[in-house]
Design an enzyme around this catalytic site. Structure first.
Site, PDB file in Angstrom:
ATOM      1  N   GLU A  80     -12.887   4.051  -9.026  1.00  0.00           N
ATOM      2  CA  GLU A  80     -11.897   4.938  -8.416  1.00  0.00           C
ATOM      3  C   GLU A  80     -12.119   6.392  -8.813  1.00  0.00           C
ATOM      4  O   GLU A  80     -12.351   6.706  -9.974  1.00  0.00           O
ATOM      5  CB  GLU A  80     -10.479   4.500  -8.813  1.00  0.00           C
ATOM      6  CG  GLU A  80     -10.105   3.111  -8.308  1.00  0.00           C
ATOM      7  CD  GLU A  80     -10.018   3.018  -6.787  1.00  0.00           C
ATOM      8  OE1 GLU A  80      -9.989   4.073  -6.121  1.00  0.00           O
ATOM      9  OE2 GLU A  80      -9.983   1.878  -6.267  1.00  0.00           O
ATOM     10  N   ARG A  90       4.197  -1.796  -1.399  1.00  0.00           N
ATOM     11  CA  ARG A  90       4.260  -2.668  -0.225  1.00  0.00           C
ATOM     12  C   ARG A  90       4.965  -3.980  -0.543  1.00  0.00           C
ATOM     13  O   ARG A  90       5.547  -4.621   0.330  1.00  0.00           O
ATOM     14  CB  ARG A  90       2.835  -2.946   0.292  1.00  0.00           C
ATOM     15  CG  ARG A  90       2.775  -3.518   1.683  1.00  0.00           C
ATOM     16  CD  ARG A  90       1.378  -3.522   2.257  1.00  0.00           C
ATOM     17  NE  ARG A  90       0.456  -4.364   1.523  1.00  0.00           N
ATOM     18  CZ  ARG A  90       0.500  -5.700   1.489  1.00  0.00           C
ATOM     19  NH1 ARG A  90       1.442  -6.344   2.150  1.00  0.00           N
ATOM     20  NH2 ARG A  90      -0.391  -6.381   0.802  1.00  0.00           N
ATOM     21  N   CYS A 143      -1.523  -0.350  -9.806  1.00  0.00           N
ATOM     22  CA  CYS A 143      -2.848   0.080 -10.271  1.00  0.00           C
ATOM     23  C   CYS A 143      -2.954   1.600 -10.285  1.00  0.00           C
ATOM     24  O   CYS A 143      -3.336   2.199 -11.291  1.00  0.00           O
ATOM     25  CB  CYS A 143      -3.945  -0.519  -9.380  1.00  0.00           C
ATOM     26  SG  CYS A 143      -4.169  -2.300  -9.613  1.00  0.00           S
TER      27      CYS A 143
END
Lengths: 216, 216, 216, 216
Positions: A80, A90, A143
Site C-alpha cells: 500500500e 461497508r 485496514c
C-alpha cells in the site's frame, strides 16, 4: 538488534481465519539479518485497533512496522502506498460499529504515504516468485484505519526514522474454496513474501524508482 | 490394479514452465487406493497432442484419463464439463500453427460431455480446501482440442467404461509474479487437488446432483 | 419477403425489465433490405420457452432466428457459438423450477453450433462501434435452453436453410445503477447492434475466418 | 449567476477521442438552475494540465469545478474521493513525459479530499439510472495530477467556498469496440450523468452520510 513489528488481524466478515495473522505469527521470533521479528494480533475494531498498535509502539520500540491485513478478492500481495484520514465502513467491525465518513484523527492531515520502500519490495517479491503489486488505496475499513493510525502515531512522536506501512494479502486457498471465483495464495507463499518485504525494508535506505502507478 | 492416466502439457505462450506438467509429474507412480497414477507430457501442438493421447490409450489402457492444462487468468481448478468440435486459436501453437474455425474430427459430433463425476470432484475439492469450479467451456485452443480428441477416441473405441475429462489449472505463483494482477495457486495446492480429483473419480460411479451451472 | 424472428425474454432474477425484450421489440416490424423483423417475447421458464419458440417457427416460418437474452455482468454483445444439451440452473426460473444436470432433448446430440455468421457479425458490430465478442458458452440456464431447443427444432424439421443462433446482451444502465460495478450498454446501442446482426446475417452466406476463440 | 467549470481532457493513450471532452463540451453554455456551465479542454500533459486549470480559475472565477477524465476499463461514473500528491506514470503523457514517484506540489500536503458532495452525487446518479460509484483512488497519472493541482490551487487561494472534485468516466462504446472485453457507457448517459452531478452539487450544502467505502 533492530526490531521489526508485524501485525495481523483477528478474523472478520464471518471468516474462520485471517490470513494476515496466520502469516505473521509464523514469522514471530525469526531473525532477518541483525533484526528480530515480533508478530502481534490486532482486533478488527475501529479505535481499538489503533490503540493496540500505539501500545505496541510504546512496548516494543520497533525500527520497522508492517501492518498486514486480508484483502479478499485481491490476487497478490498489495504493497500500500497511502493511508487516508477517513473511515467509511461497508460492513460492521467486530464490535458492531460501522462509521461512515468519520475522520480518523481530527487534527491529522488528509493522508500519509507509507515510508517503506514500496517499489523495492514489489521488485524483490516478483524476483522471488511472489505475485505483488503497488496499491494506491487501502480502502476505508479497519485496514486503512490502522495504517493511518500507525503513520499518524509515528509522525506525532517525531519517530521519523521508524518506517511504517501496510501490506494487503489475498485469501488462503481454504477460504477461497468457500468463495467460488475468489483468488488466493498459499500460506507458505504469504510467509515467504512477508519475509522478503522485511528483508528488503531493512536493506533499503532509498527506494528505487520503478513504475508502480495506475492510469486511474 | 486400475490405471489412471494424467496428462500435462509442455510450456506454451512464452512461459518457462507449464503448471499442468509440474503438477501431474509429481503424482506419477503414486497409488490411490487400488489404482496407480501414470503421468505423461503432451506437446502443445494441434494434431500431435491428440496423436499423443491416442498412443497413450493404446499403451497404458487406462481406466481413467484426466487431461490437465494451464488456464492463465483463472483463479481455481476448473473442472470442464464439455469439449467442442472446433479449433479457433488466439495464438500460434508450439509448432507455429494457428487454425481458425477448423473442425477437430470431421465426422465427430459437435461436442462431448466429460464422463468424470465433475460435481463430486468440485464438492470434494472444496471440502479439502482447494478452490474449484465447474467450467462450461474449455476454450478453443489445444486444451479443448485434446479434451475433444480424448473423448472422441474413447467413443470410437467403444471404451464407454473408460472415464475421461479435463481440468484447467491456474498459473503458479512464480508465473503470476510476471503477470501483474494474475491469480495463481501454489504447486502443492494443485498436486493435492488433482489427487482429490483422482480419488473422487475412482470412488464415484454416479455423479452427485449439485448446482454447478452459470446463468450465461 | 424474408422473415427474421427476434425473440427476447420476460424479466427474471428480480429485474423489473429485460434488455433483450426492450431491444428486440423496438425492431419489431422494421425492414432490413428485403426482410422484415418480427419480435416476440418468450417466458423465462424451462420447457415453456422451447414450446414457445417452436410455435413461433410454425407460425412465422422465419428464414433467420436470433434469440436474445440478458447476460448481467457481461460488457458486450456476446455472439454465442454453441448450445449444449444440459440444464443446470443456478437460480429458479420464473415458474419456480431449478433443474440440475437435466438433458434438454433425450435423443439430441451433446451440442449444436449456431448457424449464424458469428465472426462476420462480430466484425461488423465492432466496425459500427458496438462492443462485441464471440462467446464459447451461453451458460446452462434458460438462454442456453432456448438456444439448444431452437437448433434442435430446426435440425429435426430438416430446416437446414433456416439459420439460427443466440446473442447475449448486457444490462441496461438503469439496471447497472442498482448493481454497483456491473457494466451496461445503452438501449440505443443494443438496438443498433441487433440491427447490424440481422443485416450481416442476411448478407452473409459463408462466414469469414477471423479469430474469435479463447485459450481456455 | 453562479459558474460551474467542467474540464475534459484531450485524447491520450492512442485513443482517437476522449469521452471526458465529448461529454463536457455537450454541456457547455447550459443552464442548471441559476448557474451556467462552462466547459474547457485540458492537455493530457503533466504540468501543463495544472497550469491550464489554474488559468481557468483566474479567468472564470467558478463557484464549482468538476474535472472529468477517461478511465478505460471502469464500468461506471467514478466519483473520486481523494487526490494524492504523487505522479507515477504507467505510460508517457502527450508530451512524452513519464514521471515516476515525483511530488506534484513540493510544499503541499499528502492529499486533498474532494469538496463535492460525493455521496449525494452517487445517490442521485443511481436514482437517475446512471451507474455510479464512489472511488477511493484517482490513480497516479494526469487525472490525479489535475485533481490534486485543482484542490491545491483552491486551498492556496483561500477559495474554501469554491468546491472542486473529479469524476472518472468509462470508454465510449466505439472505443470499447476496439478493446474486446472493455465496458463502456453511451455518450448520452455520460452527459446526463454529469448534468446530475452539477445539479446535485449546486443543490447540496452538506453531503449525505451514505456508505460508499471499500473493505480494501
Amino acid at each position: 538488534m533492530r526490531t521489526v513489528l508485524l501485525t495481523g488481524f483477528e478474523p472478520f466478515d464471518k471468516e474462520p481465519v485471517n490470513p494476515s495473522w496466520e502469516a505473521v505469527r509464523a514469522l514471530d521470533g525469526q531473525r532477518v539479518g541483525d533484526a528480530i521479528i515480533v508478530a502481534r494480533q490486532l482486533p478488527c475494531v475501529f479505535g481499538a485497533a489503533i490503540t493496540g498498535i500505539e501500545a505496541l509502539l510504546d512496548e516494543l520500540k520497533p525500527d520497522v512496522v508492517i501492518a498486514v491485513g486480508q484483502a479478499g478478492g485481491r490476487t497478490e500481495l498489495s504493497i500500500e502506498r497511502i493511508a487516508i484520514n477517513v473511515d467509511d465502513a461497508r460492513i460492521a467491525d467486530n464490535a458492531g460499529a460501522q462509521p461512515i465518513d468519520v475522520t480518523i484523527a481530527a487534527a491529522g492531515p488528509a493522508a500519509y504515504f507509507a515510508t517503506l520502500p514500496i517499489k523495492a519490495i514489489t521488485r524483490d517479491l516478483r524476483a522471488a516468485g511472489v505475485p505483488a503489486m503497488v496499491s494506491q488505496t487501502a480502502g476505508t475499513f479497519v485496514c486503512n484505519h490502522v495504517f493511518y493510525g500507525l503513520m499518524h502515531a509515528l509522525a506525532q512522536r517525531g519517530n521519523a526514522q521508524v518506517r511504517g506501512g501496510f501490506i494487503h494479502i489475498p485469501y488462503l486457498p481454504e477460504q477461497a474454496a468457500r468463495h467460488p471465483g475468489a483468488p488466493s495464495l498459499a500460506l507458505d507463499t504469504l510467509i515467504a513474501g512477508l519475509r522478503v518485504a522485511v528483508a528488503t525494508t531493512l536493506a533499503t535506505t532509498d527506494d528505487v524508482r520503478e513504475q508502480g502507478g495506475q492510469l486511474h
